[in-house]
Design a protein around this motif. Structure first.
Motif, mmCIF file in Angstrom:
data_model
loop_
_atom_site.group_PDB
_atom_site.id
_atom_site.type_symbol
_atom_site.label_atom_id
_atom_site.label_comp_id
_atom_site.label_asym_id
_atom_site.label_seq_id
_atom_site.Cartn_x
_atom_site.Cartn_y
_atom_site.Cartn_z
ATOM 1 N N TRP A 20 -3.383 -10.115 1.383
ATOM 2 C CA TRP A 20 -4.178 -10.367 0.003
ATOM 3 C C TRP A 20 -4.964 -11.648 0.149
ATOM 4 O O TRP A 20 -4.780 -12.668 0.891
ATOM 5 N N CYS A 21 -5.971 -11.644 -0.449
ATOM 6 C CA CYS A 21 -6.891 -12.774 -0.983
ATOM 7 C C CYS A 21 -6.531 -13.593 -2.056
ATOM 8 O O CYS A 21 -6.332 -12.927 -3.049
ATOM 9 N N ASP A 22 -5.917 -14.888 -1.565
ATOM 10 C CA ASP A 22 -5.250 -15.466 -2.992
ATOM 11 C C ASP A 22 -6.341 -15.944 -3.925
ATOM 12 O O ASP A 22 -5.831 -16.339 -5.172
ATOM 13 N N VAL A 23 -7.490 -15.653 -3.861
ATOM 14 C CA VAL A 23 -8.453 -16.151 -4.915
ATOM 15 C C VAL A 23 -8.752 -14.850 -5.923
ATOM 16 O O VAL A 23 -8.751 -14.933 -7.221
ATOM 17 N N THR A 24 -8.929 -13.729 -5.069
ATOM 18 C CA THR A 24 -9.278 -12.287 -6.024
ATOM 19 C C THR A 24 -7.866 -11.750 -6.285
ATOM 20 O O THR A 24 -7.826 -10.531 -7.067
ATOM 21 N N ARG A 25 -6.942 -11.978 -5.679
ATOM 22 C CA ARG A 25 -5.568 -11.062 -5.658
ATOM 23 C C ARG A 25 -5.922 -9.564 -5.425
ATOM 24 O O ARG A 25 -4.876 -9.010 -5.821
ATOM 25 N N LYS A 26 -6.818 -9.495 -4.594
ATOM 26 C CA LYS A 26 -7.042 -8.121 -4.273
ATOM 27 C C LYS A 26 -6.213 -7.887 -2.560
ATOM 28 O O LYS A 26 -6.174 -8.901 -1.769
ATOM 29 N N ALA A 27 -5.581 -6.732 -2.407
ATOM 30 C CA ALA A 27 -4.772 -6.618 -1.287
ATOM 31 C C ALA A 27 -5.078 -5.476 -0.410
ATOM 32 O O ALA A 27 -5.679 -4.358 -0.794
ATOM 33 N N ALA A 28 -4.714 -5.544 0.760
ATOM 34 C CA ALA A 28 -4.692 -4.281 1.730
ATOM 35 C C ALA A 28 -3.139 -4.092 2.318
ATOM 36 O O ALA A 28 -2.736 -5.117 2.606
ATOM 37 N N VAL A 29 -2.976 -2.826 2.350
ATOM 38 C CA VAL A 29 -1.501 -2.368 3.002
ATOM 39 C C VAL A 29 -1.684 -2.114 4.583
ATOM 40 O O VAL A 29 -2.492 -1.270 4.504
ATOM 41 N N VAL A 30 -1.318 -2.921 5.430
ATOM 42 C CA VAL A 30 -1.341 -2.543 6.815
ATOM 43 C C VAL A 30 -0.180 -1.506 7.104
ATOM 44 O O VAL A 30 0.938 -2.029 6.959
ATOM 45 N N ASP A 31 -0.371 -0.436 7.796
ATOM 46 C CA ASP A 31 0.682 0.421 8.439
ATOM 47 C C ASP A 31 1.737 0.753 7.339
ATOM 48 O O ASP A 31 2.948 0.657 7.697
ATOM 49 N N PRO A 32 1.643 1.631 6.211
ATOM 50 C CA PRO A 32 2.460 2.060 5.720
ATOM 51 C C PRO A 32 3.428 3.325 6.124
ATOM 52 O O PRO A 32 2.836 4.458 5.860
ATOM 53 N N GLY A 33 4.264 2.788 6.879
ATOM 54 C CA GLY A 33 4.997 4.057 7.705
ATOM 55 C C GLY A 33 5.568 4.771 6.917
ATOM 56 O O GLY A 33 6.200 5.835 7.169
ATOM 57 N N GLY A 34 6.304 4.325 5.551
ATOM 58 C CA GLY A 34 7.197 5.224 4.842
ATOM 59 C C GLY A 34 7.762 4.025 3.801
ATOM 60 O O GLY A 34 7.152 3.228 3.671
ATOM 61 N N ASP A 35 8.713 4.758 3.140
ATOM 62 C CA ASP A 35 9.241 3.947 1.712
ATOM 63 C C ASP A 35 8.250 3.667 1.110
ATOM 64 O O ASP A 35 8.218 2.277 0.655
ATOM 65 N N VAL A 36 7.591 4.432 0.523
ATOM 66 C CA VAL A 36 6.349 3.924 -0.353
ATOM 67 C C VAL A 36 6.771 3.370 -1.673
ATOM 68 O O VAL A 36 6.013 2.294 -2.006
ATOM 69 N N ASP A 37 7.945 3.897 -2.181
ATOM 70 C CA ASP A 37 8.325 2.873 -3.400
ATOM 71 C C ASP A 37 8.591 1.664 -3.168
ATOM 72 O O ASP A 37 8.344 0.759 -3.961
ATOM 73 N N ARG A 38 9.000 1.046 -1.913
ATOM 74 C CA ARG A 38 9.486 -0.260 -1.584
ATOM 75 C C ARG A 38 8.050 -0.979 -1.511
ATOM 76 O O ARG A 38 8.212 -2.140 -1.744
ATOM 77 N N ILE A 39 7.275 -0.413 -0.920
ATOM 78 C CA ILE A 39 5.976 -1.099 -0.734
ATOM 79 C C ILE A 39 5.138 -1.338 -2.056
ATOM 80 O O ILE A 39 4.610 -2.625 -2.359
ATOM 81 N N VAL A 40 5.142 -0.112 -2.803
ATOM 82 C CA VAL A 40 4.594 -0.299 -4.186
ATOM 83 C C VAL A 40 5.373 -1.403 -4.951
ATOM 84 O O VAL A 40 4.578 -2.286 -5.639
ATOM 85 N N ALA A 41 6.827 -1.517 -4.927
ATOM 86 C CA ALA A 41 7.382 -2.580 -5.510
ATOM 87 C C ALA A 41 7.016 -4.082 -5.168
ATOM 88 O O ALA A 41 6.936 -4.723 -6.046
ATOM 89 N N ALA A 42 6.900 -4.067 -3.899
ATOM 90 C CA ALA A 42 6.588 -5.448 -3.571
ATOM 91 C C ALA A 42 4.950 -5.948 -3.665
ATOM 92 O O ALA A 42 4.972 -7.151 -4.261
#
Length: 213
Positions: A20-42
């Motif tokens: 993520w960009c610490d100015v805009t707080r916009k992010a990209a998720v790289v390689d979401p292989g599974g456990d989507v709930d865990r990724i969203v929570a993070a």
């Protein structure tokens, strides 16, 4: 500045990463292989707005959660290079083969090419095509942050497997030595599995691609 958090996912402990960009707080998720709930929570814990998914390659432990995450967050998918389309199309078969929950195939909104650039907020990452582990594998590199997300090309003390369909050992070695090493010894990398390292350490001690190998 580009920042990151590693979120291990799947039984293979794949290093999904949130950039993520610490100015805009916009992010990209790289390689979401599974456990989507865990990724969203993070992502929610960090207070970020995810604007896209970035994929290094099409193996299930890296791409298996992509369709679900894209649908849940209504975000586009960028990467990998088109030569990995056969892996993405085979995700349902991969899920059966490796005992994963059933996952969906998908078509990325943007296939990437060597020399492309992807954005994360105000930050830019270079796309480097690094075939060998898979034919369409790409690496994401931030020159400003001196950080690379290398997927399964390179690991601390090891390199990616090349015994899968269309793997190529010679191409993998070439990718590492001629596309990654020139970026600089100070570049820190997030591998697809295991601990982080930097290119200088791997050039010094990696038994497969070190300078003395």
């Amino acid at each position: 500045m580009l920042r990151y958090k590693i979120v291990p996912v799947t039984p293979f402990e794949q290093n999904c990463s949130v950039l993520w960009c610490d100015v805009t707080r916009k992010a990209a998720v790289v390689d979401p292989g599974g456990d989507v709930d865990r990724i969203v929570a993070a992502v929610q814990e960090l207070g970020l707005t995810v604007e896209k998914i970035l994929l290094t390659h099409g193996h299930i432990d890296h791409a298996g959660g992509t369709a679900e995450l894209a649908r849940r967050l209504t975000i586009p998918i960028e990467g990998p290079e088109h030569e990995d389309s056969f892996w993405i199309n085979a995700l349902p078969e991969q899920s059966k083969m490796f005992g994963f929950p059933q996952v969906e195939a998908f078509t990325p909104d943007r296939w990437l090419l060597d020399g492309d650039t992807v954005s994360v907020g105000n930050e830019a990452l270079d796309v480097i095509h690094c075939p060998g582990h898979t034919p369409g594998h790409v690496v994401f590199f931030s020159a400003a942050a001196r950080l690379a997300a290398v997927g399964d090309v390179l690991f601390a003390g090891s390199i990616g497997r090349t015994d899968f369909p269309r793997g190529n050992h010679a191409a993998l070695i070439n990718s590492i030595r001629h596309k990654l090493w020139p970026l600089g010894n100070d570049v820190v990398f997030i591998p697809g599995h295991g601990p982080m390292s930097n290119f200088g350490e791997e050039r010094d001690s990696n038994p497969y691609v070190g300078d003395h190998a």
